[in-house]
Design an enzyme around this catalytic site. Structure first.
Site, PDB file in Angstrom:
ATOM      1  N   LEU A   1       7.734  11.464   4.508  1.00 40.66           N
ATOM      2  CA  LEU A   1       9.217  11.010   4.681  1.00 40.66           C
ATOM      3  C   LEU A   1      10.039  10.780   3.525  1.00 40.66           C
ATOM      4  O   LEU A   1      11.202  11.024   3.429  1.00 40.66           O
ATOM      5  CB  LEU A   1       9.181   9.640   5.479  1.00 40.66           C
ATOM      6  N   GLY A   2       9.340  10.341   2.560  1.00 36.71           N
ATOM      7  CA  GLY A   2      10.149  10.081   1.193  1.00 36.71           C
ATOM      8  C   GLY A   2       9.146   9.857   0.204  1.00 36.71           C
ATOM      9  O   GLY A   2       7.971   9.756   0.095  1.00 36.71           O
TER      10      GLY A   2
ATOM     11  N   GLY B   1       8.820   7.613  -3.571  1.00 36.23           N
ATOM     12  CA  GLY B   1       9.257   6.499  -4.168  1.00 36.23           C
ATOM     13  C   GLY B   1       8.512   6.268  -5.539  1.00 36.23           C
ATOM     14  O   GLY B   1       7.819   7.035  -5.876  1.00 36.23           O
ATOM     15  N   GLY B   2       9.157   5.269  -6.302  1.00 32.61           N
ATOM     16  CA  GLY B   2       8.532   4.936  -7.601  1.00 32.61           C
ATOM     17  C   GLY B   2       7.088   4.596  -7.650  1.00 32.61           C
ATOM     18  O   GLY B   2       6.638   4.705  -8.434  1.00 32.61           O
ATOM     19  N   PHE B   3       6.613   4.080  -6.487  1.00 32.11           N
ATOM     20  CA  PHE B   3       5.252   3.730  -6.446  1.00 32.11           C
ATOM     21  C   PHE B   3       4.333   4.546  -5.586  1.00 32.11           C
ATOM     22  O   PHE B   3       3.089   4.005  -5.145  1.00 32.11           O
ATOM     23  CB  PHE B   3       5.133   2.230  -6.257  1.00 32.11           C
ATOM     24  N   GLY B   4       5.022   5.440  -4.728  1.00 24.49           N
ATOM     25  CA  GLY B   4       4.227   6.194  -3.700  1.00 24.49           C
ATOM     26  C   GLY B   4       4.780   6.995  -2.809  1.00 24.49           C
ATOM     27  O   GLY B   4       5.911   6.899  -2.798  1.00 24.49           O
TER      28      GLY B   4
ATOM     29  N   VAL C   1       5.858   7.835   1.321  1.00 25.38           N
ATOM     30  CA  VAL C   1       5.763   7.521   2.632  1.00 25.38           C
ATOM     31  C   VAL C   1       5.629   8.561   3.777  1.00 25.38           C
ATOM     32  O   VAL C   1       6.188   9.557   3.740  1.00 25.38           O
ATOM     33  CB  VAL C   1       7.175   6.874   2.904  1.00 25.38           C
TER      34      VAL C   1
ATOM     35  N   LYS D   1       3.146   3.929   4.051  1.00 22.59           N
ATOM     36  CA  LYS D   1       3.458   3.895   2.580  1.00 22.59           C
ATOM     37  C   LYS D   1       2.296   3.758   1.771  1.00 22.59           C
ATOM     38  O   LYS D   1       1.488   2.805   1.522  1.00 22.59           O
ATOM     39  CB  LYS D   1       4.239   2.671   1.969  1.00 22.59           C
TER      40      LYS D   1
ATOM     41  N   ASP E   1      15.697  -6.003  -5.783  1.00 26.05           N
ATOM     42  CA  ASP E   1      15.806  -4.147  -5.902  1.00 26.05           C
ATOM     43  C   ASP E   1      16.606  -3.674  -4.801  1.00 26.05           C
ATOM     44  O   ASP E   1      16.252  -2.691  -4.180  1.00 26.05           O
ATOM     45  CB  ASP E   1      14.278  -3.674  -5.753  1.00 26.05           C
TER      46      ASP E   1
END
Length: 654
Positions: free
Chosen positions: A354-355, A357-360, A362, A376, A473
Site C-alpha cells: 500500500l505504501g 514509509g520512512g521506517f517500513g 505497509v 505495517k 509528525d
C-alpha cells in the site's frame, strides 16, 4: 506456517469491540424543534452566545446561566463544571463542548452534552426556552462499557454491592451544601469482594432542589441498570444530571477519596454446618480426615484436567497460527501470530503493498474471516527501535476517536516488529492533494471536512483524551482517508506523552519532518501542543493551494502565503480547482493557516479555537503576524542546508 484456528478467527472479527474503551466526551444529544440551519436567527444568536460561555463559567465559580436574543429565537444556555475543577480544564472543556454542539446540532434548538477528562466534568445545555430551576428528565444518553463481567464472577454478590454503592453515593450527592453553586456532587471509591476498586461519580446542576436531583440521578441509574447491568462500567446522563462508574479511576477527584472496603462475606447457614472446627488441644476425627483428603484430591484432579486442556489448546494454536490477548499497563491488545500475518499478506507480496514509509512498508492483508487490515512491517535496522514500536502500541490502544486511525494489534516475533491497523481504503491524503488527476476529486466541501476532521483529531489528542499527546509528525502522508473521505490521523511512533498539567517540554533529539516542524522545536527542541498547531497550519495551506510546502519559489508555502496576504492578494495561492467556490470562506481558512504558523508560539491558537473559527460565520478572527521562517533551497542550489522531507526519530514515552 499452519492454518488459523476457529478461535483466532473469532478473536479477529470481534477485535474492535475488545479494544474499544468507554469514551463519553462527545456525546451530544440534539432534540426539540428544528430550525433552518446556520442562516436562522436562532443559530446566529447561539453562535454569538456560545463563545462567551467558557470565560463566564470561570468568573461565576463553575456555574453560569445566560440568554441572548428575542423570542421565539431567544437562546438559553446553562454551563457547569464539577466541584474541584481546574480553571484551565474547565475553560477548555466548555470550549470543546460548545463547538461540538454547534457542529452536531445545526438544526435542533435543544441540546445537552456532558463531557470532560481526568481534570473536569462539565455540561453545556441550550434551548429556546428557559430550563433554569426545573429538572429535565428527557432524553437520556447511555454509554455502556463494551466489556462484560466474566461469568466466573459472583454476579449476585456484585449486584448487591453495586446497589449499596449507588445508594451511598446518591445520598451523599443529593445533600445540598448551603448555597454553593457546586453542590450536588459526589465521587465515591469502594472495594468489592471480587473487584479491588470500583469508582462512581454523580452530579446534578446546582439550580435544582435536592428532591429533583435525587429523582434525576435515580432515573440515570435506572436507565443503566435496565439494559446494561453486568457491564464493566458505563455512563448515563440527562440534561440535569450525570452518573458514571467504572473499574478504573477516570477522574482526579478520586485521588482524595477514602476507599470504602468490601464488606465481609456473609456465610450461609449451610456453609456454617459443613465447616470443620479444630479446637485447641483436640485432634480431628477419622471422618474429618477422610473428608479433607477426598476434597483435596478432587480439587487437584480438576486442576490437573484444566492444565491438560490449556496445554492442548495452546499446542493447537501454535500449530495453526494464534492470536492471544496481552495485558500491558492494564490495556488489552491483540498479539497476532506471525504466521497469521504472513498468510494474510501472501508472504508480504509486493502486489499487496500500500505504501512505503520512512521506517517500513505497509501491506494490505485479509484474514480468513474476510476482515481487511493494513499491516505495517517495520524495516529491520531502520532506526525505529523497540521504544518507538512500544510507544505506538501503548498510545493507540488507549485512544479512541473517529479521526484517529485504529490500531488493531501487533506482532513482535523474533526480529519482526509489525503493527496491524484498520484498513482505510483511500490511502493517505498526499495521494490526492498532490496528484494532478486526483486533486479534482477533492471538492471544497470535501477539503473543508478533511481539515475540520484533522482539527478534531488533534483537539482530542491535546485536550479531550485521557492522555495528553503531542503528535510531532503531522503531515499529509500521515492522514488516512476512509471510504467517505473522512480523515484519520495516523503514525504515532514519534508521538510524545505529556503529563496532564504539563504544557511544554524540551528534547535533545528531533522527531518529525522538516518543513512541518515549528521553529522553536527544530531550533531548540521545545515541544508543546503549539508544535502540532504549526504543522496543522502548514498542512491547511497545502490543502488550499494543492501544492507541497516546498513548491513556492523555494521559500516555503507559509512565507509565500504571508507575502500575498500582506499584498492583499491571498487568492493567488488558491488551487485553480477551487476558483469557483466561496472566496471569502477560503480566504478565512488562509487566515487561520497563517495564524497557526506564526513565529511566536504563544500567539498561535489552540485547536479548540481553530474548531470554533471553522464552525462560525460571525466570530471575528485575529489578524496573523509573520510566519516563522522561509524555506531554504537545497544545498545543491544554494549551498545551504536542505530542509527536505527527511524524518528524524526520537521517542520519549513518559
Amino acid at each position: 506456517m499452519g492454518k488459523c484456528s476457529a478461535l483466532m478467527i473469532f478473536l479477529s472479527s470481534s477485535l474492535l469491540l475488545v479494544l474499544q474503551t468507554l469514551h463519553v466526551v462527545n456525546a451530544v444529544k440534539c432534540f426539540g424543534n428544528s430550525f433552518n440551519g446556520n442562516s436562522s436567527t436562532f443559530a446566529q444568536n447561539r453562535q454569538k452566545l456560545f463563545p462567551t460561555l467558557a470565560d463566564k463559567v470561570i468568573i461565576n465559580d463553575g456555574f453560569y446561566n445566560a440568554s441572548l436574543g428575542q423570542d421565539p429565537d431567544k437562546v438559553y444556555a446553562l454551563v457547569s463544571c464539577a466541584r474541584g475543577y481546574d480553571q484551565d480544564a474547565c475553560y477548555n472543556c466548555v470550549q470543546s463542548l460548545t463547538q461540538n454542539t454547534l457542529t452536531d446540532c445545526r438544526s435542533r434548538r435543544d441540546s445537552f452534552i456532558w463531557g470532560g477528562n481526568d481534570d473536569v466534568t462539565c455540561l453545556v445545555r441550550s434551548s429556546n426556552q428557559s430550563t433554569f430551576g426545573s429538572v429535565q428528565l428527557k432524553p437520556p444518553v447511555v454509554w455502556p462499557s463494551p466489556d462484560t463481567i466474566e461469568s466466573s464472577k459472583n454476579i449476585t454478590l456484585f449486584k448487591q454491592q453495586w446497589e449499596e454503592m449507588v445508594n451511598r453515593t446518591l445520598e451523599a450527592a443529593t445533600k445540598a451544601e448551603g448555597s454553593s453553586v457546586l453542590k450536588y456532587y459526589k465521587a465515591e471509591k469502594a472495594g468489592f469482594t471480587e473487584f479491588p476498586d470500583v469508582y462512581m461519580l454523580m452530579q446534578c446542576t446546582p439550580d435544582l432542589s435536592s428532591r429533583d436531583c435525587k429523582q434525576c440521578l435515580g432515573d440515570c441509574v435506572m436507565y443503566f441498570r435496565k439494559d446494561y447491568m453486568g457491564r464493566k462500567g458505563g455512563m448515563a446522563s440527562l440534561p440535569s444530571c450525570y452518573f458514571r462508574w467504572d473499574l478504573y479511576s477516570f477522574h482526579n477527584a478520586f485521588d482524595n477519596v477514602t476507599r470504602v472496603p468490601a464488606p465481609p462475606p456473609r456465610p450461609h447457614a449451610q456453609e456454617k454446618e459443613s465447616c470443620i472446627t479444630v479446637k485447641k488441644g483436640k485432634s480431628i476425627g477419622y471422618g474429618g480426615i477422610i473428608a479433607i483428603v477426598v476434597v483435596f484430591t478432587f480439587i487437584n484432579l480438576l486442576v490437573f484436567i484444566g492444565f491438560i486442556k490449556v496445554y492442548a489448546r495452546r499446542g493447537k494454536l501454535n500449530n495453526v497460527g494464534s492470536a492471544e490477548y496481552s495485558d500491558s499497563d492494564g490495556q488489552f491488545m491483540l498479539r497476532f501470530d506471525l504466521g497469521m500475518i504472513v498468510m494474510a499478506t501472501d508472504d508480504f507480496s509486493s502486489e499487496n503493498t500500500l505504501g512505503q514509509g520512512g521506517f517500513g512498508t505497509v501491506y494490505k492483508g485479509t484474514f480468513p474471516n474476510g476482515q481487511e487490515v493494513a499491516v505495517k512491517r517495520l524495516t529491520k535496522g531502520s532506526g525505529q527501535g523497540d521504544m518507538e514500536f512500544k510507544n505506538e502500541v501503548s498510545l493507540l490502544t488507549r485512544l479512541q476517536h473517529k479521526n484517529l486511525v485504529k490500531l488493531l494489534g501487533f506482532c513482535n516475533e523474533g526480529d519482526e516488529e509489525i503493527l496491524v491497523y484498520e484498513f482505510v481504503p483511500n490511502s493517505s491524503l498526499d495521494h490526492f492533494i498532490f496528484d494532478e488527476d486526483k486533486r479534482s476529486l477533492l471538492t471544497w466541501e470535501v477539503r473543508f471536512r478533511i481539515i475540520e476532521g484533522i482539527a478534531r483529531g488533534l483537539l482530542y489528542l491535546h485536550e479531550d483524551s485521557q492522555l495528553k499527546i503531542i503528535h510531532r509528525d503531522l503531515k499529509a502522508s500521515n492522514i488516512l482517508l476512509d471510504a467517505e473521505m473522512n480523515p484519520k490521523v495516523a503514525d504515532f511512533g514519534t508521538a510524545r506523552l505529556f503529563d496532564s498539567d504539563e504544557t511544554r517540554a524540551e528534547t535533545k533529539r528531533i522527531a518529525g519532518t522538516r518543513g512541518y516542524m515549528a521553529p522553536e522545536y527544530l531550533n531548540h527542541g521545545q515541544i508543546s501542543a503549539k508544535s502540532d498547531v504549526y504543522s496543522f497550519g502548514v498542512m491547511l495551506l497545502e490543502m488550499i493551494s494543492g501544492e507541497r510546502n516546498n513548491s513556492f519559489e523555494g521559500e516555503g508555502l507559509a512565507a509565500f502565503a504571508w507575502k500575498r496576504w500582506v499584498e492583499g492578494k491571498p487568492e493567488i495561492i488558491i488551487d485553480p480547482f477551487l476558483i469557483e467556490n466561496p472566496r471569502n470562506e477560503i480566504i478565512k481558512l488562509i487566515q487561520i493557516g497563517l495564524l497557526c504558523v506564526q513565529e511566536n508560539s504563544t500567539k498561535r491558537p489552540t485547536m479548540s479555537s481553530v474548531i470554533i473559527w471553522l464552525g462560525s460565520e460571525t466570530i471575528i478572527i485575529p489578524l496573523p503576524k509573520a510566519p516563522a521562517f522561509t524555506w531554504i533551497r537545497s544545498q545543491s542550489e544554494s549551498g545551504a542546508m536542505s530542509l527536505s522531507d527527511d524524518v528524524f526519530t526520537e521517542l520519549s514515552c513518559r
